[in-house]
Design a protein around this motif. Structure first.
Motif, mmCIF file in Angstrom:
data_model
loop_
_atom_site.group_PDB
_atom_site.id
_atom_site.type_symbol
_atom_site.label_atom_id
_atom_site.label_comp_id
_atom_site.label_asym_id
_atom_site.label_seq_id
_atom_site.Cartn_x
_atom_site.Cartn_y
_atom_site.Cartn_z
ATOM 1 N N ILE A 36 0.860 -1.178 0.000
ATOM 2 C CA ILE A 36 0.000 0.000 0.000
ATOM 3 C C ILE A 36 0.896 1.227 0.000
ATOM 4 N N VAL A 37 0.869 1.972 -1.112
ATOM 5 C CA VAL A 37 1.819 3.078 -1.303
ATOM 6 C C VAL A 37 1.062 4.373 -1.593
ATOM 7 N N PRO A 38 1.713 5.534 -1.459
ATOM 8 C CA PRO A 38 1.030 6.819 -1.634
ATOM 9 C C PRO A 38 0.438 7.042 -3.023
ATOM 10 N N GLU A 39 1.046 6.465 -4.067
ATOM 11 C CA GLU A 39 0.536 6.585 -5.426
ATOM 12 C C GLU A 39 0.958 5.357 -6.225
ATOM 13 N N ARG A 41 2.505 2.447 -8.149
ATOM 14 C CA ARG A 41 3.897 2.061 -8.397
ATOM 15 C C ARG A 41 3.861 0.708 -9.089
ATOM 16 N N SER A 251 -5.165 7.259 -13.168
ATOM 17 C CA SER A 251 -4.982 5.861 -12.760
ATOM 18 C C SER A 251 -5.466 4.889 -13.821
ATOM 19 N N TRP A 285 -0.737 6.437 -14.447
ATOM 20 C CA TRP A 285 -0.023 7.413 -13.628
ATOM 21 C C TRP A 285 1.283 7.920 -14.248
#
Length: 318
Positions: A36-39, A41, A251, A285
């Motif tokens: 779980i990452v900020p944007e 990847r 996205s 992204w």
């Protein structure tokens, strides 16, 4: 109940990790790669495949690969990131296919949805969907919803080339991939349906794209519908010569086919020229910039319907 290993024997974290491995468990506090990452990847990159290359390769494959043993004579545009040999973007795969003059490609069906963008085909080239021949002419877009019987027939005297798009990477990732051959090799066809709702003729959608409102200076878009596939769409994008276009970062995973014209793009820091028949991967992204050096029509395939259904559409700055 007693644990399978003696966790109390662990005197430090490395010892605990070793014991967790013995019971096939991973710790959630010191993961090597956070999930779980900020944007977004992912390893997918922007890339362009040249029709000149794939057409030349398929011409040779026509001598070496027979339809009697190959389900489809096609070339997969696998995104060039380490370890990948299939998906073009995370949810969609694009492939160039050739059916030789006088040849048929056996009928089958599968759970992934499919779509064709015709590049070169002479009159007498058809996709056969659910027992009906649907003409394939240059620039046409044809749909094959999941679990429909479909095959291809080239009754002309010229080899036919097109691009296939399928949501197979999505189906593979989730699990429900099913496939069947038609029992009698080729499904019988009951006639020709040039006005099938599964066919979007180039002349029709190109005119509608040219007349659509501008979404940016010199850029117009037309959604090919109303027939839809649940997981991906198709949008004709008309760009006037000299146009510079920067779509907002999002996205949504996208693939472009150059139906007409020429230009240059920059996707995720990678730059490349493009011309008719080329395919361009624009994974989610990554920043995009497109410049048309000639009047151009791009056919964009994206997983936007899926992302909207799941509530996962996020947009950023251009």
């Amino acid at each position: 109940m007693r644990p399978a290993v003696d966790f109390e024997s662990a005197q430090d974290l490395p010892a605990l990790y070793k014991l967790l491995d013995e019971v096939q468990v991973k710790n959630g506090w010191a993961k090597a790669k956070p999930a779980i990452v900020p944007e977004p990847r992912h390893p997918f990159v922007g890339h362009r495949w040249r029709y000149a290359d794939t057409r030349a390769a398929l011409h040779v494959a026509g001598r070496l690969v027979g339809t009697e043993w190959a389900e489809r004579r096609n070339l997969i545009m696998a995104n060039p990131h380490p370890g990948n040999d299939y998906a073009t973007v995370p949810t969609i795969v694009g492939a160039y296919q050739m059916v030789k003059a006088g040849e048929t490609a056996r009928s089958h069906r599968h759970t992934p949805n499919a779509m064709r963008v015709v590049l070169d085909a002479a009159p007498g080239t058809y996709t056969v969907v659910e027992g009906m021949k649907v003409p394939m002419e240059p620039g046409d877009v044809l749909l094959t919803p999941n679990w429909c019987w479909h095959g291809h027939a080239n009754e002309s005297d010229s080899d036919a080339y097109w691009i296939d798009f399928l949501d197979a990477p999505l189906a593979i990732g989730i699990g429900p991939v099913f496939f069947q051959h038609y029992p009698d090799v080729n499904e019988p066809s009951d006639g020709i349906d040039a006005t099938s709702p599964m066919r979007f003729a180039f002349a029709d959608y190109a005119a509608k794209a040219a007349a659509a409102p501008e979404v940016a200076p010199g850029v117009r878009q037309h959604l090919l519908g109303p027939v839809t596939l649940t997981t991906f769409d198709r949008v004709a994008i008309a760009m006037a010569a000299g146009t510079h276009w920067e779509p907002v970062r999002s996205s949504i995973n996208q693939i472009y086919t150059v139906v007409q014209g020429a230009g240059r793009s920059r996707i995720g820091g990678k730059e490349f020229d493009w011309q008719r028949g080329d395919m361009i991967a624009a994974p989610c992204w990554l920043e995009q910039q497109h410049d048309a050096s000639e009047d151009a029509i791009l056919l964009r395939v994206s997983d936007e319907p899926l992302m909207r259904m799941l509530g996962w559409v996020v947009v950023g700055q251009p």
